[in-house]
Design an enzyme around this catalytic site. Structure first.
Site, mmCIF file in Angstrom:
data_model
loop_
_atom_site.group_PDB
_atom_site.id
_atom_site.type_symbol
_atom_site.label_atom_id
_atom_site.label_comp_id
_atom_site.label_asym_id
_atom_site.label_seq_id
_atom_site.Cartn_x
_atom_site.Cartn_y
_atom_site.Cartn_z
ATOM 1 N N HIS A 69 26.756 -29.142 3.479
ATOM 2 C CA HIS A 69 27.162 -27.480 2.080
ATOM 3 C C HIS A 69 27.095 -28.288 0.825
ATOM 4 O O HIS A 69 28.353 -28.003 0.191
ATOM 5 C CB HIS A 69 28.663 -27.427 2.894
ATOM 6 C CG HIS A 69 28.834 -25.684 2.927
ATOM 7 N ND1 HIS A 69 29.595 -25.800 3.302
ATOM 8 C CD2 HIS A 69 28.933 -25.424 1.961
ATOM 9 C CE1 HIS A 69 30.045 -24.341 3.431
ATOM 10 N NE2 HIS A 69 29.663 -23.722 1.980
ATOM 11 N N ARG A 119 19.073 0.804 3.894
ATOM 12 C CA ARG A 119 19.386 0.857 2.346
ATOM 13 C C ARG A 119 18.267 0.598 1.455
ATOM 14 O O ARG A 119 17.593 -0.522 1.921
ATOM 15 C CB ARG A 119 19.731 0.538 1.411
ATOM 16 C CG ARG A 119 20.208 -0.854 0.864
ATOM 17 C CD ARG A 119 21.556 -1.566 -0.176
ATOM 18 N NE ARG A 119 21.262 -2.578 -0.163
ATOM 19 C CZ ARG A 119 21.821 -4.106 0.403
ATOM 20 N NH1 ARG A 119 22.467 -4.178 1.165
ATOM 21 N NH2 ARG A 119 21.140 -5.252 -0.330
ATOM 22 N N GLY A 158 32.343 -16.423 -0.061
ATOM 23 C CA GLY A 158 33.062 -15.846 1.820
ATOM 24 C C GLY A 158 33.895 -16.124 1.272
ATOM 25 O O GLY A 158 34.793 -16.801 0.187
#
Length: 313
Positions: free
Chosen positions: A275, A172, A72
């Site tokens: 995290h 897709r 990110g």
């Protein structure tokens, strides 16, 4: 011409760095290693608070590349407006796929098989036997099908799933099957036992998992978030957890770090990891290979990999 490169690793730890650049070590310390105005290639320190990562950027008047070591880039976006036009922002695609996919699988299996309860039972010397859900025969929806989403599916394949479906910003085709657009999410959610979030944090995905999203999930479904905390509306999630509609496994939260006393810590049916999708033994060798490759391309004036955007365009 300036030629400083700011690295969060010492240059002698990275094999294959090109010559002709001045490598400066900076991993978020209070003192800058040199004048930020002389930096042409800024490698953002990993797992540091956004304020630390962004602190030198307003002074980087010569910078041409900003390279994150995370998938990110939301933590540096607010400072891009202070940079000159033409600066290339790159992410760390290829660095975190293995680790994040491993953790996703660990969270899914631990949640389904009741590992947290076993640990609590061990602490109390209690034999907590009984039937638990299996991953086999479950249906999984992966929301966010970039390189991490694909790596997650790779690791799910051997577990004899009933079905895997994929959702991304736009539709897709892939070798494993079609990727459906975000617009189809509401109709897909009631069909799946496990919903995995691996999407980047953007304006389109912030708060994506709101009250409506959660209410559409199948009763007893498991929500797994290895994306970013603000993708999920925490208040709405707490409501669904407390009424027993779903369970959750969260590697990221909003707020983060989750403060003591926050109701998520003790919400029913939730497993929280702090995290840790990316920071494993797999990180450093992959990150160093990426930096050597990117800097070689930079010196040779060849197109860089993993370009997210260019300022001023």
């Amino acid at each position: 011409m300036t030629s400083d490169v700011w690295l969060p690793f010492h240059a002698d730890e990275i094999d294959g760095l090109p010559e002709g650049l001045k490598y400066r070590f900076w991993d978020g310390g209070q003192e800058f290693p040199a004048d930020p105005a002389d930096c042409v290639f800024y490698v953002v320190p990993y797992m540091k608070p956004p304020a630390v990562s962004r602190r030198p950027m307003s002074e980087m008047t010569s910078v041409r590349v900003v390279q994150t070591l995370s998938a990110g880039v939301d933590h540096v976006l607010p400072s891009l407006k202070s940079l000159p036009p033409g600066v290339v922002l790159c992410n760390a695609r290829g660095v975190h796929e293995a680790s994040t996919a491993e953790l996703t699988l660990a969270l899914v299996l631990a949640s389904l098989r009741g590992i947290p309860d076993f640990v609590r039972g061990q602490d109390k010397q209690e034999w907590r036997s009984g039937f638990r859900p299996s991953l086999a025969d479950k249906s999984v929806l992966i929301v966010g099908y970039g390189s991490i989403g694909s790596a997650i599916e790779d690791r799910l394949v051997p577990f004899e799933l009933a079905r895997v479906a994929r959702v991304a910003r736009s539709s897709r085709a892939t070798a494993r099957g079609p990727v459906r657009p975000l617009a189809e999410l509401p109709s897909l959610l009631p069909e799946f036992d496990i919903v995995v979030l691996s999407t980047p944090l953007t304006d389109a995905t912030r708060g994506l998992v709101n009250a409506d999203f959660l209410s559409r999930m199948k009763d007893g479904a498991l929500l797994v978030n290895v994306a970013r905390g603000p993708v999920v509306d925490t208040s709405a999630l707490l409501t669904e957890l407390e009424r027993g509609h779903i369970t959750a496994a969260l590697d990221v939260t909003d707020p983060e770090p989750l403060p003591p006393g926050h109701p998520l810590w003790h919400a029913p049916g939730v497993l929280i990891s702090p995290h840790v999708g990316g920071p494993t033994s797999a990180f450093r060798p992959r990150a160093k290979r990426l930096l050597a490759d990117q800097l070689t391309l930079f010196v040779n004036r060849e197109p860089l990999r993993n370009v997210v955007l260019t300022t001023g365009t």
